[in-house]
Design a protein around this motif. Sequence first.
Motif, PDB file in Angstrom:
ATOM      1  N   UNK A  51      26.464  69.019 -54.742  1.00 33.82           N
ATOM      2  CA  UNK A  51      27.332  69.086 -53.565  1.00 33.82           C
ATOM      3  C   UNK A  51      26.649  69.699 -52.329  1.00 33.82           C
ATOM      4  N   UNK A  52      25.944  70.843 -52.444  1.00 34.10           N
ATOM      5  CA  UNK A  52      25.215  71.317 -51.264  1.00 34.10           C
ATOM      6  C   UNK A  52      24.096  70.366 -50.834  1.00 34.10           C
ATOM      7  N   UNK A  53      23.505  69.662 -51.797  1.00 36.29           N
ATOM      8  CA  UNK A  53      22.451  68.691 -51.462  1.00 36.29           C
ATOM      9  C   UNK A  53      23.045  67.577 -50.594  1.00 36.29           C
ATOM     10  N   UNK A  54      24.254  67.113 -50.963  1.00 37.93           N
ATOM     11  CA  UNK A  54      24.895  66.041 -50.189  1.00 37.93           C
ATOM     12  C   UNK A  54      25.320  66.542 -48.805  1.00 37.93           C
ATOM     13  N   UNK A  55      25.800  67.785 -48.747  1.00 41.87           N
ATOM     14  CA  UNK A  55      26.142  68.364 -47.434  1.00 41.87           C
ATOM     15  C   UNK A  55      24.921  68.338 -46.519  1.00 41.87           C
ATOM     16  N   UNK A  56      23.774  68.741 -47.094  1.00 48.17           N
ATOM     17  CA  UNK A  56      22.531  68.806 -46.324  1.00 48.17           C
ATOM     18  C   UNK A  56      22.154  67.416 -45.809  1.00 48.17           C
ATOM     19  N   UNK A  57      22.249  66.423 -46.695  1.00 50.19           N
ATOM     20  CA  UNK A  57      21.900  65.043 -46.333  1.00 50.19           C
ATOM     21  C   UNK A  57      22.819  64.539 -45.213  1.00 50.19           C
ATOM     22  N   UNK A  66      24.448  66.321 -43.018  1.00 51.49           N
ATOM     23  CA  UNK A  66      24.167  67.044 -41.779  1.00 51.49           C
ATOM     24  C   UNK A  66      22.859  66.571 -41.147  1.00 51.49           C
ATOM     25  N   UNK A  67      21.944  66.184 -42.004  1.00 49.74           N
ATOM     26  CA  UNK A  67      20.586  65.871 -41.551  1.00 49.74           C
ATOM     27  C   UNK A  67      20.446  64.429 -41.088  1.00 49.74           C
ATOM     28  N   UNK A  68      21.148  63.526 -41.779  1.00 44.65           N
ATOM     29  CA  UNK A  68      21.031  62.101 -41.458  1.00 44.65           C
ATOM     30  C   UNK A  68      19.867  61.436 -42.169  1.00 44.65           C
ATOM     31  N   UNK A  69      19.773  60.103 -42.024  1.00 46.56           N
ATOM     32  CA  UNK A  69      18.725  59.322 -42.695  1.00 46.56           C
ATOM     33  C   UNK A  69      17.759  58.774 -41.638  1.00 46.56           C
ATOM     34  N   UNK A  70      16.551  58.312 -41.995  1.00 45.37           N
ATOM     35  CA  UNK A  70      15.996  58.289 -43.351  1.00 45.37           C
ATOM     36  C   UNK A  70      15.672  59.696 -43.856  1.00 45.37           C
ATOM     37  N   UNK A  71      15.731  59.841 -45.170  1.00 44.49           N
ATOM     38  CA  UNK A  71      15.474  61.140 -45.784  1.00 44.49           C
ATOM     39  C   UNK A  71      14.975  60.887 -47.207  1.00 44.49           C
ATOM     40  N   UNK A  72      14.221  61.841 -47.753  1.00 45.66           N
ATOM     41  CA  UNK A  72      13.561  61.604 -49.042  1.00 45.66           C
ATOM     42  C   UNK A  72      14.118  62.560 -50.091  1.00 45.66           C
ATOM     43  N   UNK A  73      14.521  62.004 -51.245  1.00 44.50           N
ATOM     44  CA  UNK A  73      15.092  62.795 -52.343  1.00 44.50           C
ATOM     45  C   UNK A  73      14.119  62.755 -53.520  1.00 44.50           C
ATOM     46  N   UNK A  74      13.736  63.951 -54.034  1.00 43.83           N
ATOM     47  CA  UNK A  74      12.733  64.028 -55.104  1.00 43.83           C
ATOM     48  C   UNK A  74      13.207  64.911 -56.245  1.00 43.83           C
ATOM     49  N   UNK A 105      15.282  57.269 -48.883  1.00 41.69           N
ATOM     50  CA  UNK A 105      16.603  56.703 -48.591  1.00 41.69           C
ATOM     51  C   UNK A 105      16.705  56.333 -47.111  1.00 41.69           C
ATOM     52  N   UNK A 106      17.089  55.078 -46.850  1.00 39.59           N
ATOM     53  CA  UNK A 106      17.233  54.613 -45.464  1.00 39.59           C
ATOM     54  C   UNK A 106      18.598  54.971 -44.893  1.00 39.59           C
ATOM     55  N   UNK A 107      19.554  55.267 -45.791  1.00 38.67           N
ATOM     56  CA  UNK A 107      20.897  55.625 -45.320  1.00 38.67           C
ATOM     57  C   UNK A 107      21.363  56.878 -46.056  1.00 38.67           C
ATOM     58  N   UNK A 108      22.375  57.548 -45.473  1.00 38.57           N
ATOM     59  CA  UNK A 108      22.954  58.729 -46.116  1.00 38.57           C
ATOM     60  C   UNK A 108      23.552  58.344 -47.468  1.00 38.57           C
ATOM     61  N   UNK A 109      24.175  57.169 -47.525  1.00 44.52           N
ATOM     62  CA  UNK A 109      24.771  56.702 -48.780  1.00 44.52           C
ATOM     63  C   UNK A 109      23.737  56.561 -49.892  1.00 44.52           C
ATOM     64  N   UNK A 110      22.591  55.994 -49.541  1.00 46.55           N
ATOM     65  CA  UNK A 110      21.511  55.846 -50.538  1.00 46.55           C
ATOM     66  C   UNK A 110      21.026  57.205 -51.021  1.00 46.55           C
ATOM     67  N   UNK A 111      20.934  58.149 -50.088  1.00 47.59           N
ATOM     68  CA  UNK A 111      20.474  59.489 -50.463  1.00 47.59           C
ATOM     69  C   UNK A 111      21.485  60.154 -51.393  1.00 47.59           C
TER      70      UNK A 111
END
Length: 429
Positions: free
Chosen positions: A127-133, A135-143, A156-162
């Motif tokens: 849940x905090x990871x999703x909040x961060x995503x 707030x931050x927006x995409x693209x973003x990288x999840x590892x 991830x090209x979109x928040x949904x993908x992240x």
Amino acid sequence: MNILILGSGGREHALAWKIAASPLTDKLYCAPGNAGIAQEAECVPLDIADHEAVIAVCKEKKIDFVVVGPEAPLCAGIVDDLEAAGIKAFGPNKWAARLEGSKGFTKDLCKANDIPTAAYKRFKQASPAKDYVRAHGAPIVVKADGLAAGKGVVVADTVGEAEAAIDMMFGGGLGAPAWEIVIEDCLVGEEASFFALCDGETAIPLGSAQDHKRVFDGDKGPNTGGMGAYSPAPVMTPEVNKRVMDEIVLPTVHALKAMGAPFKGVLFAGLMITEDGPQLIEYNVRFGDPECQVLMLRLMSDLLPALLAAHDGQLKNFDLRWYPDAALTVVMAANGYPGAYEKGSLIEGLDDAAAVDGVEIFHAGTVLDRSLADGARILANGGRVLDVCARAKTVREAQTRAYRAVDRIRWPGGFCRRDIGWRALEREN
Ligand code: AMP
Ligand code: GLY
């Protein structure tokens, strides 16, 4: 000296090829090896995850030095266990291998030592990871934090993908549920790999390479362990190489020493060459596969004294000589790879292929079939099966030679990409 190489891929075949040529080598063993490695070394059937069994073989064969190929045994502490049994081993100990085994560990080390890398945050819950995503927006990288056989990263090209990647990782989509994930900014630039040999105190460069992670031409399709590579990477100019040593590799080696976990072995930096210079994407604590194959083709010096010097903390003032040529490797894989594939298909024409000028063929997943009366046959025994490598003055010439050899191999059960080297060729033109 009696040497034992641990592993069974093309990387280990290339290491065996170099180490067998060393005047220091009396007898070379490889566990478990493959049909190609058997031409250079005596293969020992062994489960290398069983450290006690590895130690027993070392004692029985009077092994003076063990060279560890893959990351799994390094992260599991094989070097610690061998050294505790009085056997010299090349590679980082378990503590230092966390550079590959834990992305969070590496990111924190970079942050504490001003090593350029993408901004990030570590999370133990979804849940905090999703909040961060959000707030931050995409693209973003999840590892995912731990070893994941190359599947633990989602760009991830979109928040949904992240968000989906976060659920997948914490939900056990990578096998076991991730205990921690890292979320980081998406870097923009050209990727390259850089290799350095480290002795705990200092490091010397082993060169650069670029690989081809996707299975199909044009970098399409799913990710693989690597479908081909070449060295050097044209994007790695002498200036960029120097910056990578000064800003990334040496600060890492010094930081680990200061933490009481000196890094000995091969440090493999995955880099993004951005507008602001090189940034670290990730570390591996071993040679790359198939990157090792092209580095070994370019190495003029004896490899073994360099590995021994790294082990003994004697790399300062050590010099390696390299052919000024380019080297390129085309990976031949079993039909279906990286998905389900069959083992046991017949491979012919290898001698013919190896006769092409400048070509060296390393086996990645083969087995010798001696069941027929009229001689042994080579059968496919893995996903990635052969590395068809060539050295030449230019990447284009190395590519031409490698595909000339590929075309002499008769293996209906396998395929390869036909565009290995495209990025370097664009620059050469
Ligand atoms: P890794 O397993 O960390 O090497 O990541 C696999 C691939 O994901 C890399 O080779 C890159 O193509 C991509 N990647 C990882 N991290 C980033 C990042 N921060 N920015 C852009 N691409 C990335
Ligand atoms: N070819 C990428 C790796 O060895 O991790």
